[in-house]
Design a protein around this motif. Sequence first.
Motif, PDB file in Angstrom:
ATOM      1  N   LEU A   1      51.566  57.269  42.102  1.00 37.54           N
ATOM      2  CA  LEU A   1      51.816  55.862  42.409  1.00 37.54           C
ATOM      3  C   LEU A   1      52.527  55.678  43.743  1.00 37.54           C
ATOM      4  O   LEU A   1      52.291  54.688  44.452  1.00 37.54           O
ATOM      5  CB  LEU A   1      52.645  55.233  41.281  1.00 37.54           C
ATOM      6  N   ALA A   2      53.381  56.631  44.131  1.00 41.83           N
ATOM      7  CA  ALA A   2      54.103  56.500  45.392  1.00 41.83           C
ATOM      8  C   ALA A   2      53.152  56.516  46.577  1.00 41.83           C
ATOM      9  O   ALA A   2      53.404  55.871  47.599  1.00 41.83           O
ATOM     10  CB  ALA A   2      55.130  57.627  45.525  1.00 41.83           C
ATOM     11  N   ALA A   3      52.041  57.255  46.467  1.00 40.45           N
ATOM     12  CA  ALA A   3      51.093  57.341  47.569  1.00 40.45           C
ATOM     13  C   ALA A   3      50.300  56.056  47.744  1.00 40.45           C
ATOM     14  O   ALA A   3      49.596  55.892  48.743  1.00 40.45           O
ATOM     15  CB  ALA A   3      50.127  58.504  47.323  1.00 40.45           C
ATOM     16  N   ALA A   4      50.390  55.143  46.778  1.00 43.63           N
ATOM     17  CA  ALA A   4      49.638  53.884  46.858  1.00 43.63           C
ATOM     18  C   ALA A   4      50.489  52.715  47.332  1.00 43.63           C
ATOM     19  O   ALA A   4      49.995  51.587  47.430  1.00 43.63           O
ATOM     20  CB  ALA A   4      49.049  53.569  45.479  1.00 43.63           C
ATOM     21  N   GLN A   5      51.748  52.951  47.659  1.00 44.22           N
ATOM     22  CA  GLN A   5      52.665  51.861  47.979  1.00 44.22           C
ATOM     23  C   GLN A   5      52.250  51.063  49.218  1.00 44.22           C
ATOM     24  O   GLN A   5      52.475  49.852  49.285  1.00 44.22           O
ATOM     25  CB  GLN A   5      54.085  52.423  48.185  1.00 44.22           C
ATOM     26  N   ASN A   6      51.669  51.737  50.194  1.00 47.16           N
ATOM     27  CA  ASN A   6      51.379  51.055  51.464  1.00 47.16           C
ATOM     28  C   ASN A   6      49.966  50.482  51.524  1.00 47.16           C
ATOM     29  O   ASN A   6      49.499  50.105  52.589  1.00 47.16           O
ATOM     30  CB  ASN A   6      51.594  52.009  52.638  1.00 47.16           C
ATOM     31  N   ALA A   7      49.249  50.440  50.405  1.00 46.40           N
ATOM     32  CA  ALA A   7      47.893  49.886  50.385  1.00 46.40           C
ATOM     33  C   ALA A   7      47.941  48.366  50.404  1.00 46.40           C
ATOM     34  O   ALA A   7      48.925  47.738  49.996  1.00 46.40           O
ATOM     35  CB  ALA A   7      47.145  50.374  49.150  1.00 46.40           C
ATOM     36  N   ASP A   8      46.871  47.758  50.868  1.00 45.82           N
ATOM     37  CA  ASP A   8      46.765  46.294  50.801  1.00 45.82           C
ATOM     38  C   ASP A   8      46.567  45.846  49.363  1.00 45.82           C
ATOM     39  O   ASP A   8      47.032  44.767  48.967  1.00 45.82           O
ATOM     40  CB  ASP A   8      45.565  45.816  51.635  1.00 45.82           C
ATOM     41  N   ARG A   9      45.892  46.693  48.595  1.00 48.58           N
ATOM     42  CA  ARG A   9      45.570  46.328  47.214  1.00 48.58           C
ATOM     43  C   ARG A   9      45.419  47.608  46.404  1.00 48.58           C
ATOM     44  O   ARG A   9      44.979  48.634  46.921  1.00 48.58           O
ATOM     45  CB  ARG A   9      44.278  45.510  47.181  1.00 48.58           C
ATOM     46  N   VAL A  10      45.784  47.541  45.152  1.00 47.87           N
ATOM     47  CA  VAL A  10      45.652  48.688  44.240  1.00 47.87           C
ATOM     48  C   VAL A  10      44.654  48.312  43.148  1.00 47.87           C
ATOM     49  O   VAL A  10      44.713  47.212  42.588  1.00 47.87           O
ATOM     50  CB  VAL A  10      47.007  49.068  43.609  1.00 47.87           C
ATOM     51  N   ILE A  11      43.722  49.241  42.895  1.00 48.61           N
ATOM     52  CA  ILE A  11      42.771  49.075  41.804  1.00 48.61           C
ATOM     53  C   ILE A  11      43.068  50.144  40.772  1.00 48.61           C
ATOM     54  O   ILE A  11      43.065  51.341  41.088  1.00 48.61           O
ATOM     55  CB  ILE A  11      41.317  49.200  42.299  1.00 48.61           C
ATOM     56  N   TRP A  12      43.342  49.720  39.552  1.00 45.17           N
ATOM     57  CA  TRP A  12      43.668  50.653  38.469  1.00 45.17           C
ATOM     58  C   TRP A  12      42.386  50.965  37.694  1.00 45.17           C
ATOM     59  O   TRP A  12      41.706  50.075  37.196  1.00 45.17           O
ATOM     60  CB  TRP A  12      44.723  50.049  37.538  1.00 45.17           C
ATOM     61  N   ILE A  13      42.053  52.260  37.624  1.00 45.28           N
ATOM     62  CA  ILE A  13      40.864  52.705  36.895  1.00 45.28           C
ATOM     63  C   ILE A  13      41.308  53.530  35.700  1.00 45.28           C
ATOM     64  O   ILE A  13      42.111  54.450  35.819  1.00 45.28           O
ATOM     65  CB  ILE A  13      39.928  53.535  37.798  1.00 45.28           C
ATOM     66  N   ASP A  14      40.755  53.181  34.560  1.00 43.58           N
ATOM     67  CA  ASP A  14      41.076  53.917  33.338  1.00 43.58           C
ATOM     68  C   ASP A  14      39.844  53.880  32.438  1.00 43.58           C
ATOM     69  O   ASP A  14      39.244  52.813  32.230  1.00 43.58           O
ATOM     70  CB  ASP A  14      42.272  53.271  32.633  1.00 43.58           C
ATOM     71  N   GLY A  15      39.438  55.055  31.954  1.00 43.62           N
ATOM     72  CA  GLY A  15      38.278  55.117  31.078  1.00 43.62           C
ATOM     73  C   GLY A  15      36.982  54.731  31.749  1.00 43.62           C
ATOM     74  O   GLY A  15      36.046  54.280  31.077  1.00 43.62           O
ATOM     75  N   GLY A  16      36.903  54.898  33.068  1.00 44.69           N
ATOM     76  CA  GLY A  16      35.680  54.590  33.783  1.00 44.69           C
ATOM     77  C   GLY A  16      35.509  53.131  34.122  1.00 44.69           C
ATOM     78  O   GLY A  16      34.422  52.722  34.566  1.00 44.69           O
ATOM     79  N   LEU A  17      36.558  52.321  33.958  1.00 44.66           N
ATOM     80  CA  LEU A  17      36.500  50.896  34.262  1.00 44.66           C
ATOM     81  C   LEU A  17      37.668  50.504  35.143  1.00 44.66           C
ATOM     82  O   LEU A  17      38.752  51.096  35.068  1.00 44.66           O
ATOM     83  CB  LEU A  17      36.548  50.068  32.966  1.00 44.66           C
ATOM     84  N   ALA A  18      37.460  49.500  35.996  1.00 38.79           N
ATOM     85  CA  ALA A  18      38.549  48.923  36.781  1.00 38.79           C
ATOM     86  C   ALA A  18      39.252  47.905  35.892  1.00 38.79           C
ATOM     87  O   ALA A  18      38.755  46.786  35.688  1.00 38.79           O
ATOM     88  CB  ALA A  18      38.006  48.265  38.042  1.00 38.79           C
ATOM     89  N   THR A  19      40.395  48.300  35.337  1.00 38.39           N
ATOM     90  CA  THR A  19      41.074  47.459  34.337  1.00 38.39           C
ATOM     91  C   THR A  19      42.146  46.565  34.931  1.00 38.39           C
ATOM     92  O   THR A  19      42.644  45.664  34.247  1.00 38.39           O
ATOM     93  CB  THR A  19      41.702  48.348  33.256  1.00 38.39           C
ATOM     94  N   ASP A  20      42.514  46.807  36.194  1.00 39.26           N
ATOM     95  CA  ASP A  20      43.564  45.990  36.797  1.00 39.26           C
ATOM     96  C   ASP A  20      43.459  46.108  38.312  1.00 39.26           C
ATOM     97  O   ASP A  20      43.011  47.141  38.839  1.00 39.26           O
ATOM     98  CB  ASP A  20      44.944  46.475  36.336  1.00 39.26           C
ATOM     99  N   HIS A  21      43.849  45.077  39.042  1.00 33.36           N
ATOM    100  CA  HIS A  21      43.888  45.150  40.498  1.00 33.36           C
ATOM    101  C   HIS A  21      44.821  44.053  41.002  1.00 33.36           C
ATOM    102  O   HIS A  21      45.085  43.054  40.316  1.00 33.36           O
ATOM    103  CB  HIS A  21      42.494  44.998  41.097  1.00 33.36           C
ATOM    104  N   GLY A  22      45.311  44.282  42.212  1.00 29.03           N
ATOM    105  CA  GLY A  22      46.221  43.305  42.806  1.00 29.03           C
ATOM    106  C   GLY A  22      47.139  43.977  43.797  1.00 29.03           C
ATOM    107  O   GLY A  22      46.939  45.129  44.199  1.00 29.03           O
TER     108      GLY A  22
END
Length: 611
Positions: A557-578
Motif C-alpha cells: 500500500l505504501a508504494a501506491a501513495q503517490n498515484a492519482d488513483r488507486v484501483i483495488w482488485i480482489d478475486g479477479g474484479l475491480a471492487t473499489d477505486h478512488g
Amino acid sequence: MPSSDRRSMRRSLHGLRRTAGYLKPHLRAERTLLFGGSAALFAEVAMRLLEPWPLKFVLDGVIAASGARIGLDAPDNLPMVLVLACVALLVIVTLRAVAAYLMTLCFALAGNRLLTAMREQVYAHLQTLSMAFHDNARTGDLVTRVTSDVGRLKEVGVTAALPLLGNVITMVTMLGVVAVLDWQLALVMLAVLPLFVLTGARLSRKITGVSRTQRKAEGALASLAAETLAAMRVVQSYSLEDRMQAAFASNNVKTLKDGVKAKKLSAGLERRTDVLVGIATAGVLYLGATRVLAGALTPGELVVFLTYLKAAFKPMRDLAKYTGRIAQAAASGERLVDLLEERPRVVNQQWARSARPFLGDIQFTDVWLSYTTGHPVLRGLNLRIRAGERVAVVGPSGAGKSSVAMLLSRLRDPDYGQVRIDGHDLRDLTMESVRPQIAIVLQESLLFAMSIRENIAHGACDVTDEEIERAARLAGAHEFITALPDGYDTVVGERGATLSGGQRQRIAIARAAVRDAPIVVLDEAMTGLDQDTEQEVLAAMDRLTDGRTTIVITHDLAAAQNADRVIWIDGGLATDHGPPSQVLSRHAGEPGVISGPHRRDPREAYRAVRR
C-alpha cells in the motif's frame, strides 16, 4: 507381430514422416548440393561395380598361364593384360576416391546447412509461442531440443543416413549385376535378406522405443540441472545440495540404464547380421566353387561374386551398426516436430493493422482470463485508465494484478471481453506495433549476460550511444555504470547476478526509458529494495513515468501513495477505486497486503531526493 510392436512401428514411421515434412522446405533450398552429391554417389557406385573386374582378368590370365605349364594354351598377350588391369584398377580406385570425397562433401555441407536452418526455425518458433506454453514448459528440456536433438539429427544424417543410402544403391545394383551373370548365386545372396529384415525390424522397434524413452529422460535431466543451477542461491541457502544430488543421480542412472539397453540391443543386431552375412558368404563360396569346377564360372568371376557379396551386404552391417543412432535421431526428430507443431495462442489476426502512436487511454471491459481451464483469474474485470493518469492497481497476492500487465502487452489474450487502448481492441492491432509502445519494469530485473550497453539497448531498436546514456542518466544509473571497470561495456553475469538489486533495477528502468513508450507498467518494481536504494529507484521511476500513462501494480500500500488513483482488485474484479487516501484506508488491514510501519512513505523518499 505383437500389437505393441505394431503400434511402435506405426509410431516410428509416423514420426519419421512428420520430421521429413518439416525438412522438405530446407531440402529444396539445398537442391544444388543434393544433386551434385547424388551424381557423385552414382559415380562412386559405378566405380565400385567396376573395381573387381581388373582382378578377374588378371586372375583368369594367371590361371591360364599356369595351365600352359601343364600343356594348355596360354594367352600371348598376358603381360599387356596385366599392365592394363593394373592401370585400370588404379584409375577406378582414384575415380572412386574422388567421387566419394565429392559425395561426402556435398551431402555433409547440405546436411549441416539443412539442420542449422532447422535449429534456427525451432529457436524462432520458440519465441513465437505464447506465455501459456512457456509457463508450463521446462527450460532445460527446451534447450536440449534446440541443441542436442538437432545435433543428433545432424550427426546421424551426415555420418549414417547418407552413407547408408549409397550402400543401399550399391547393394541393389550389385545384386542386379550378379543376377545377370549367374542367377543361382544371386538367389543364395538374396536368401538371407528376409531373415535380416525380420530380425532387424523386431530389434529396431525395441531400440527405437528405448531411445525415445532415453531422449525424454535426458530432457528431464537437463531441466533438473538448469533449474538447480538457476536457483543455486536457494539450493545453498537451504542446504538442498544432497537432495538435489540425489534427484539428479536418480535421473542420471535411468538415462544410463536406457543407454546401455539400447546399446545392448544394437550390438545384438550387429552380431546377428555378421552371422547372416557369414552364412551367405559360405553358401556363395561353396556353390561358386562347385560351378567353377564344373566349368560354368571362371575363378575370376567367382572372385567378382565374392567381392560383390561383401560390398552388397555392407548396408546390412551399417544398418545394424547405426540402428541405435538412427533410432535416437528418430526420437529427436519427433521431439522437434512436437515442438514445431505447438501453435501460439496469441497471434496477429488476418485483419490486424499497425497501431498508431498511443495516447495511453486504457479500458478493460468485462475481461475474463484463465491460466488453467475452469479456474479464471480475472472474472469480468472492468476498469478505465485515462491518458497520462498514474494509477496504482492494488490488492492481495493472487488477485489478478499482474494479469493486467500481461494483457496490455498481449502476452496473453482474454478468454472473453476486450482490452482497448485509445478505443482500439488490441486483438485488432499487430503485436509488433503494440508492444514497443508499452514499457514494463518487473519485480525481477532480469539482465542478459552481456554488456550493460547491450542490456539497455534491448529496450528499443536502433538506439544510439547518446540515447543509451540519456536513459541511464534518467534512471540514475550513469554514475555507478561509469565507476565500473569497463563502464558501459562491462559484461554482467547471467541474469545480472554480478550487480546489486538496486543496480539491476535501475538498468531495467533505463531499458524501459530508452523505449520512450507512452504507457509504463511497474509490476512490483519496488519489492525487495532497502530504503536507501528505494529512494534512488523511486526518483528514477518518477522521471521515467513523468507525463505518461502509468500503471503501478503492487500489493504494498505504501508504494501506491503517490498515484492519482488507486484501483483495488480482489478475486479477479475491480471492487473499489478512488483517491489513494480513501481506498488505502479502507483496505489497510486486509490480509495479503503490506501496510505496516516498517515501510517508509514513498512521498518522503521523493521529497528527500528532490531536496
